[in-house]
Structure formats: C-alpha cells, structure tokens
Design a protein around this motif. Structure first.
Motif, PDB file in Angstrom:
ATOM      1  N   VAL A  17       9.129 -18.082  38.309  1.00 33.98           N
ATOM      2  CA  VAL A  17       9.437 -18.700  38.823  1.00 33.98           C
ATOM      3  C   VAL A  17       9.891 -17.554  40.403  1.00 33.98           C
ATOM      4  O   VAL A  17       9.096 -17.772  41.286  1.00 33.98           O
ATOM      5  CB  VAL A  17      10.203 -19.807  39.239  1.00 33.98           C
ATOM      6  N   LEU A  18      10.487 -16.591  39.830  1.00 28.59           N
ATOM      7  CA  LEU A  18      10.804 -15.590  40.940  1.00 28.59           C
ATOM      8  C   LEU A  18       9.204 -14.757  40.877  1.00 28.59           C
ATOM      9  O   LEU A  18       9.448 -14.441  42.653  1.00 28.59           O
ATOM     10  CB  LEU A  18      11.815 -14.300  40.648  1.00 28.59           C
ATOM     11  N   LYS A  19       8.477 -14.398  40.669  1.00 18.47           N
ATOM     12  CA  LYS A  19       7.695 -13.236  40.708  1.00 18.47           C
ATOM     13  C   LYS A  19       6.247 -14.673  41.656  1.00 18.47           C
ATOM     14  O   LYS A  19       5.781 -14.278  42.050  1.00 18.47           O
ATOM     15  CB  LYS A  19       6.794 -12.979  39.267  1.00 18.47           C
ATOM     16  N   ALA A  20       6.509 -15.758  40.845  1.00 21.33           N
ATOM     17  CA  ALA A  20       5.609 -16.546  41.632  1.00 21.33           C
ATOM     18  C   ALA A  20       5.816 -16.729  43.011  1.00 21.33           C
ATOM     19  O   ALA A  20       5.413 -16.785  44.317  1.00 21.33           O
ATOM     20  CB  ALA A  20       5.534 -17.295  41.247  1.00 21.33           C
ATOM     21  N   ALA A  21       7.503 -16.763  43.408  1.00 16.52           N
ATOM     22  CA  ALA A  21       7.428 -17.252  45.094  1.00 16.52           C
ATOM     23  C   ALA A  21       7.127 -16.061  45.498  1.00 16.52           C
ATOM     24  O   ALA A  21       6.788 -15.475  46.940  1.00 16.52           O
ATOM     25  CB  ALA A  21       8.892 -18.033  44.863  1.00 16.52           C
ATOM     26  N   VAL A  22       7.625 -14.855  45.255  1.00 17.95           N
ATOM     27  CA  VAL A  22       7.366 -13.777  45.627  1.00 17.95           C
ATOM     28  C   VAL A  22       5.385 -13.315  45.946  1.00 17.95           C
ATOM     29  O   VAL A  22       5.327 -12.965  46.986  1.00 17.95           O
ATOM     30  CB  VAL A  22       7.744 -12.295  44.921  1.00 17.95           C
ATOM     31  N   PHE A  23       5.165 -13.697  45.041  1.00 18.00           N
ATOM     32  CA  PHE A  23       3.479 -13.318  45.627  1.00 18.00           C
ATOM     33  C   PHE A  23       3.474 -14.368  46.508  1.00 18.00           C
ATOM     34  O   PHE A  23       2.641 -14.675  46.947  1.00 18.00           O
ATOM     35  CB  PHE A  23       3.118 -14.116  44.016  1.00 18.00           C
ATOM     36  N   LEU A  24       3.780 -15.828  46.080  1.00 12.71           N
ATOM     37  CA  LEU A  24       2.832 -16.407  47.242  1.00 12.71           C
ATOM     38  C   LEU A  24       3.766 -16.816  48.917  1.00 12.71           C
ATOM     39  O   LEU A  24       2.888 -16.791  49.504  1.00 12.71           O
ATOM     40  CB  LEU A  24       3.935 -18.131  46.979  1.00 12.71           C
ATOM     41  N   SER A  25       4.603 -15.877  48.995  1.00 20.51           N
ATOM     42  CA  SER A  25       5.401 -15.969  49.952  1.00 20.51           C
ATOM     43  C   SER A  25       4.714 -14.211  50.495  1.00 20.51           C
ATOM     44  O   SER A  25       4.270 -14.733  52.190  1.00 20.51           O
ATOM     45  CB  SER A  25       6.966 -15.440  50.137  1.00 20.51           C
ATOM     46  N   ARG A  26       4.432 -13.792  49.691  1.00 18.88           N
ATOM     47  CA  ARG A  26       3.156 -12.268  50.267  1.00 18.88           C
ATOM     48  C   ARG A  26       1.277 -13.038  50.067  1.00 18.88           C
ATOM     49  O   ARG A  26       0.678 -12.875  51.723  1.00 18.88           O
ATOM     50  CB  ARG A  26       2.502 -11.120  48.974  1.00 18.88           C
ATOM     51  N   VAL A  27       1.286 -13.952  49.920  1.00 20.76           N
ATOM     52  CA  VAL A  27      -0.305 -14.494  50.400  1.00 20.76           C
ATOM     53  C   VAL A  27      -0.153 -16.038  51.585  1.00 20.76           C
ATOM     54  O   VAL A  27      -1.170 -15.241  52.617  1.00 20.76           O
ATOM     55  CB  VAL A  27      -0.612 -15.287  48.849  1.00 20.76           C
TER      56      VAL A  27
END
Length: 66
Positions: free
Chosen positions: A54-64
């Motif tokens: 979940v943390l990795k997905a949140a970081v990825f989505l914030s950058r996208v």
C-alpha cells in the motif's frame, strides 16, 4: 464426621477440584498458546506485506498525478 462431608445436598456431587493446575491442564494451555502463536504469526506477516504494498502504491500514484 463433618469434615468428610461436603456442603450441599446428596444429589449435588462434591467438588474435587483444587486451585492448582494439573499437568494435563498446563499442557493443554501450552498447546493452545502454541496454536495461537502459529496462527497469529503468518497473519501479522501478511498484514506487514500488505502495508508495504500500500505504501509503495501510494508513492507511485502520488508521482503519477504530478
């Protein structure tokens, strides 16, 4: 003779249970603790892995989005 009789009536069985734990009771409690630890361990590991995902997905989505 009153020391040999138990309180209550004749239809109620006497309680022979003492306050001490017998070895079989202690063994049963140890087995129950072992089962609980073995059940909770993998559950906690899976929750930790899900948290990392979940943390990795949140970081990825914030950058996208930027």
């Amino acid at each position: 003779m009153t020391m040999l009789t138990h309180p209550g009536n004749r239809f109620e069985p006497a309680s022979h249970r003492s306050g001490r734990r017998t070895p079989t009771t202690t063994a049963k409690l140890d087995m129950l603790k072992l089962i609980c630890v073995r059940a909770i361990g993998p559950l906690l590991i899976s929750v930790a892995i899900a948290g990392v995902i979940v943390l990795k997905a949140a970081v990825f989505l914030s950058r996208v989005n930027h």
